[in-house]
Design an enzyme around this catalytic site. Structure first.
Site, PDB file in Angstrom:
ATOM      1  N   ARG A 187     -30.226   6.538  -0.165  1.00 39.55           N
ATOM      2  CA  ARG A 187     -29.411   5.482  -1.068  1.00 39.55           C
ATOM      3  C   ARG A 187     -28.341   5.952  -1.851  1.00 39.55           C
ATOM      4  O   ARG A 187     -27.689   6.105  -2.507  1.00 39.55           O
ATOM      5  CB  ARG A 187     -30.409   4.279  -1.428  1.00 39.55           C
ATOM      6  CG  ARG A 187     -30.953   3.622  -0.241  1.00 39.55           C
ATOM      7  CD  ARG A 187     -32.406   3.096  -1.136  1.00 39.55           C
ATOM      8  NE  ARG A 187     -32.771   3.741  -2.375  1.00 39.55           N
ATOM      9  CZ  ARG A 187     -34.406   3.367  -3.234  1.00 39.55           C
ATOM     10  NH1 ARG A 187     -34.307   2.560  -3.385  1.00 39.55           N
ATOM     11  NH2 ARG A 187     -34.445   4.876  -3.883  1.00 39.55           N
TER      12      ARG A 187
ATOM     13  N   GLU B   7     -32.080  11.468 -15.130  1.00 36.43           N
ATOM     14  CA  GLU B   7     -31.465  10.989 -16.536  1.00 36.43           C
ATOM     15  C   GLU B   7     -30.454  11.520 -17.176  1.00 36.43           C
ATOM     16  O   GLU B   7     -30.667  13.688 -17.619  1.00 36.43           O
ATOM     17  CB  GLU B   7     -33.731  11.520 -16.639  1.00 36.43           C
ATOM     18  CG  GLU B   7     -33.202  10.972 -18.009  1.00 36.43           C
ATOM     19  CD  GLU B   7     -35.423  11.557 -19.183  1.00 36.43           C
ATOM     20  OE1 GLU B   7     -35.554  12.198 -19.076  1.00 36.43           O
ATOM     21  OE2 GLU B   7     -36.052  10.463 -18.777  1.00 36.43           O
TER      22      GLU B   7
ATOM     23  N   GLN C 179     -21.943  10.605 -32.016  1.00 32.84           N
ATOM     24  CA  GLN C 179     -20.737  10.172 -31.275  1.00 32.84           C
ATOM     25  C   GLN C 179     -20.522  10.538 -29.996  1.00 32.84           C
ATOM     26  O   GLN C 179     -21.056  11.474 -29.597  1.00 32.84           O
ATOM     27  CB  GLN C 179     -19.003  10.757 -32.162  1.00 32.84           C
ATOM     28  CG  GLN C 179     -17.713  10.059 -31.506  1.00 32.84           C
ATOM     29  CD  GLN C 179     -16.968  10.149 -32.997  1.00 32.84           C
ATOM     30  OE1 GLN C 179     -17.175  10.173 -33.491  1.00 32.84           O
ATOM     31  NE2 GLN C 179     -15.739  11.452 -31.720  1.00 32.84           N
ATOM     32  N   ASP C 180     -20.064   9.897 -28.950  1.00 33.47           N
ATOM     33  CA  ASP C 180     -20.130  10.268 -27.640  1.00 33.47           C
ATOM     34  C   ASP C 180     -18.592   9.628 -27.185  1.00 33.47           C
ATOM     35  O   ASP C 180     -17.843   8.584 -27.732  1.00 33.47           O
ATOM     36  CB  ASP C 180     -20.777   8.980 -26.779  1.00 33.47           C
ATOM     37  CG  ASP C 180     -22.329   9.015 -26.266  1.00 33.47           C
ATOM     38  OD1 ASP C 180     -22.594  10.218 -26.993  1.00 33.47           O
ATOM     39  OD2 ASP C 180     -22.779   8.503 -25.744  1.00 33.47           O
ATOM     40  N   ASN C 181     -17.748  10.228 -26.062  1.00 29.23           N
ATOM     41  CA  ASN C 181     -16.879  10.726 -26.212  1.00 29.23           C
ATOM     42  C   ASN C 181     -16.561  11.129 -24.647  1.00 29.23           C
ATOM     43  O   ASN C 181     -17.084  11.825 -24.267  1.00 29.23           O
ATOM     44  CB  ASN C 181     -15.917  11.778 -26.932  1.00 29.23           C
ATOM     45  CG  ASN C 181     -15.939  12.047 -28.053  1.00 29.23           C
ATOM     46  OD1 ASN C 181     -15.438  10.628 -28.905  1.00 29.23           O
ATOM     47  ND2 ASN C 181     -15.816  12.591 -28.973  1.00 29.23           N
TER      48      ASN C 181
ATOM     49  N   ARG D 293      -7.250  21.796 -22.075  1.00 29.08           N
ATOM     50  CA  ARG D 293      -7.377  20.978 -23.716  1.00 29.08           C
ATOM     51  C   ARG D 293      -8.363  22.586 -24.654  1.00 29.08           C
ATOM     52  O   ARG D 293      -8.997  22.427 -24.085  1.00 29.08           O
ATOM     53  CB  ARG D 293      -8.591  20.054 -23.780  1.00 29.08           C
ATOM     54  CG  ARG D 293      -7.182  18.909 -23.219  1.00 29.08           C
ATOM     55  CD  ARG D 293      -8.459  18.063 -22.966  1.00 29.08           C
ATOM     56  NE  ARG D 293      -7.535  16.708 -22.167  1.00 29.08           N
ATOM     57  CZ  ARG D 293      -7.018  15.867 -22.450  1.00 29.08           C
ATOM     58  NH1 ARG D 293      -6.235  15.807 -23.469  1.00 29.08           N
ATOM     59  NH2 ARG D 293      -6.881  15.056 -21.697  1.00 29.08           N
TER      60      ARG D 293
ATOM     61  N   HIS E 125     -10.771  24.194 -29.094  1.00 29.42           N
ATOM     62  CA  HIS E 125     -10.168  23.446 -30.746  1.00 29.42           C
ATOM     63  C   HIS E 125     -12.485  23.601 -31.306  1.00 29.42           C
ATOM     64  O   HIS E 125     -13.503  24.356 -30.522  1.00 29.42           O
ATOM     65  CB  HIS E 125     -11.379  21.824 -30.709  1.00 29.42           C
ATOM     66  CG  HIS E 125      -9.702  21.336 -29.054  1.00 29.42           C
ATOM     67  ND1 HIS E 125      -9.365  20.382 -28.747  1.00 29.42           N
ATOM     68  CD2 HIS E 125      -8.354  21.998 -29.405  1.00 29.42           C
ATOM     69  CE1 HIS E 125      -7.830  20.425 -28.445  1.00 29.42           C
ATOM     70  NE2 HIS E 125      -7.582  21.720 -28.474  1.00 29.42           N
TER      71      HIS E 125
ATOM     72  N   LYS F  62     -22.081  19.984 -29.278  1.00 33.51           N
ATOM     73  CA  LYS F  62     -21.229  19.279 -28.019  1.00 33.51           C
ATOM     74  C   LYS F  62     -22.155  19.405 -27.037  1.00 33.51           C
ATOM     75  O   LYS F  62     -22.279  20.699 -26.737  1.00 33.51           O
ATOM     76  CB  LYS F  62     -19.474  19.437 -28.061  1.00 33.51           C
ATOM     77  CG  LYS F  62     -19.378  18.845 -29.326  1.00 33.51           C
ATOM     78  CD  LYS F  62     -17.076  20.076 -28.483  1.00 33.51           C
ATOM     79  CE  LYS F  62     -16.509  19.487 -29.272  1.00 33.51           C
ATOM     80  NZ  LYS F  62     -14.816  19.505 -29.247  1.00 33.51           N
TER      81      LYS F  62
ATOM     82  N   HIS G 145     -13.991  25.097 -28.553  1.00 36.25           N
ATOM     83  CA  HIS G 145     -14.435  24.882 -27.492  1.00 36.25           C
ATOM     84  C   HIS G 145     -13.050  24.235 -26.424  1.00 36.25           C
ATOM     85  O   HIS G 145     -12.517  23.367 -27.205  1.00 36.25           O
ATOM     86  CB  HIS G 145     -15.490  23.764 -27.735  1.00 36.25           C
ATOM     87  CG  HIS G 145     -15.324  22.856 -26.221  1.00 36.25           C
ATOM     88  ND1 HIS G 145     -14.666  21.237 -26.110  1.00 36.25           N
ATOM     89  CD2 HIS G 145     -16.339  22.700 -25.013  1.00 36.25           C
ATOM     90  CE1 HIS G 145     -14.923  21.118 -24.808  1.00 36.25           C
ATOM     91  NE2 HIS G 145     -16.065  21.837 -23.921  1.00 36.25           N
TER      92      HIS G 145
ATOM     93  N   TYR H  56     -19.008  14.365 -23.257  1.00 35.96           N
ATOM     94  CA  TYR H  56     -19.442  14.455 -24.360  1.00 35.96           C
ATOM     95  C   TYR H  56     -20.455  13.641 -25.566  1.00 35.96           C
ATOM     96  O   TYR H  56     -19.891  13.470 -26.020  1.00 35.96           O
ATOM     97  CB  TYR H  56     -18.772  15.757 -24.859  1.00 35.96           C
ATOM     98  CG  TYR H  56     -17.468  15.638 -25.568  1.00 35.96           C
ATOM     99  CD1 TYR H  56     -17.226  15.912 -26.590  1.00 35.96           C
ATOM    100  CD2 TYR H  56     -16.257  15.474 -24.311  1.00 35.96           C
ATOM    101  CE1 TYR H  56     -15.433  15.540 -27.212  1.00 35.96           C
ATOM    102  CE2 TYR H  56     -14.920  14.781 -25.074  1.00 35.96           C
ATOM    103  CZ  TYR H  56     -15.012  14.959 -26.469  1.00 35.96           C
ATOM    104  OH  TYR H  56     -13.378  15.058 -26.907  1.00 35.96           O
TER     105      TYR H  56
ATOM    106  N   GLU I 192      -9.966  19.606 -38.104  1.00 35.83           N
ATOM    107  CA  GLU I 192      -9.554  20.527 -36.916  1.00 35.83           C
ATOM    108  C   GLU I 192      -8.788  21.655 -36.907  1.00 35.83           C
ATOM    109  O   GLU I 192      -7.731  21.842 -37.379  1.00 35.83           O
ATOM    110  CB  GLU I 192      -8.726  18.967 -35.927  1.00 35.83           C
ATOM    111  CG  GLU I 192      -8.611  19.956 -34.333  1.00 35.83           C
ATOM    112  CD  GLU I 192      -8.157  18.308 -33.301  1.00 35.83           C
ATOM    113  OE1 GLU I 192      -8.810  18.515 -32.419  1.00 35.83           O
ATOM    114  OE2 GLU I 192      -7.411  17.744 -34.006  1.00 35.83           O
TER     115      GLU I 192
ATOM    116  N   ASP J 155      -2.178  22.807 -28.597  1.00 37.76           N
ATOM    117  CA  ASP J 155      -2.722  23.379 -27.597  1.00 37.76           C
ATOM    118  C   ASP J 155      -2.033  24.740 -27.487  1.00 37.76           C
ATOM    119  O   ASP J 155      -2.201  26.073 -27.585  1.00 37.76           O
ATOM    120  CB  ASP J 155      -3.294  22.985 -26.848  1.00 37.76           C
ATOM    121  CG  ASP J 155      -4.670  21.815 -27.007  1.00 37.76           C
ATOM    122  OD1 ASP J 155      -5.261  22.525 -27.841  1.00 37.76           O
ATOM    123  OD2 ASP J 155      -4.963  20.987 -26.010  1.00 37.76           O
TER     124      ASP J 155
END
Length: 190
Positions: free
Chosen positions: A23, A28, A51-53, A63, A66, A76, A123, A136, A147, A174
């Protein structure tokens, strides 16, 4: 959960248990207690995520590298939920025995791997397929003024990016990042 240790002890690759049948599958993706226990077992401090991005990138989008300066540094927990990416973390902690070393891992929607990157690491990633979606969790909010970016292809870091057959797509930020030496000289690292 299977834990894969890397050459930098603080960087961990997590492989959640995936339950599959005809199926589909179930896993998790995050459990605070399991994650805290996993880090505590290794003597690491447990994070508090705030925070979730979620980002989407086309093939060849690169990218990074950073990071945010203290007191806005971020840890992260990253994963790919669609597509495929090469994900890299570089140790920028000046007092670390692994300072300037990096770890790369392929994250895909099918391998379900997650990469734990503590604060003190730069990262970055490159999308290896179109519509690569990256999720993340972070331990601090985004703070634009703190930053920083280290040049993704800095010669002294010698990161083995899988870019030979890709048309790269980078933002101005970048393309114009600091070299690792510039970041060290200006004290723009940890």
């Amino acid at each position: 959960m299977n834990i894969i240790e890397t050459k930098i002890p603080e960087l961990l690759i997590l492989e959640p248990r995936v339950f599959e049948d005809d199926r589909g599958w179930f896993m998790e993706s995050f459990n605070q207690k399991v994650f805290v226990d996993l880090l505590n077992e290794r003597g690491f401090e447990a994070p508090h995520f705030v925070q979730d991005n979620h980002s989407s990138s086309e093939k060849g989008v690169l990218r990074g590298l950073h990071y945010q300066l203290n007191p806005f540094s971020q840890a992260k927990l990253v994963r790919v939920v669609q597509g495929r990416a090469w994900d890299v973390a570089v140790d920028i902690r000046q007092n670390s025995s692994t300072f300037g070393q990096w770890v790369g891992v392929e994250l895909t929607a099918t391998n379900h791997r997650q990469f734990w990157i503590p604060a003190g690491f730069a990262h970055g990633f490159i999308a290896l397929e179109n519509n690569t979606q990256f999720l993340y969790k972070t331990t601090n909010h985004y703070h634009k003024k703190s930053e920083r970016t280290i040049l993704w292809n800095d010669n002294s870091l010698n990161i083995d990016w899988p870019v030979e057959d890709l048309e790269l797509n980078l933002t101005h930020k970048d393309k114009e990042g600091l070299t690792f030496e510039q970041a060290k000289k200006t004290n723009e690292i940890f």
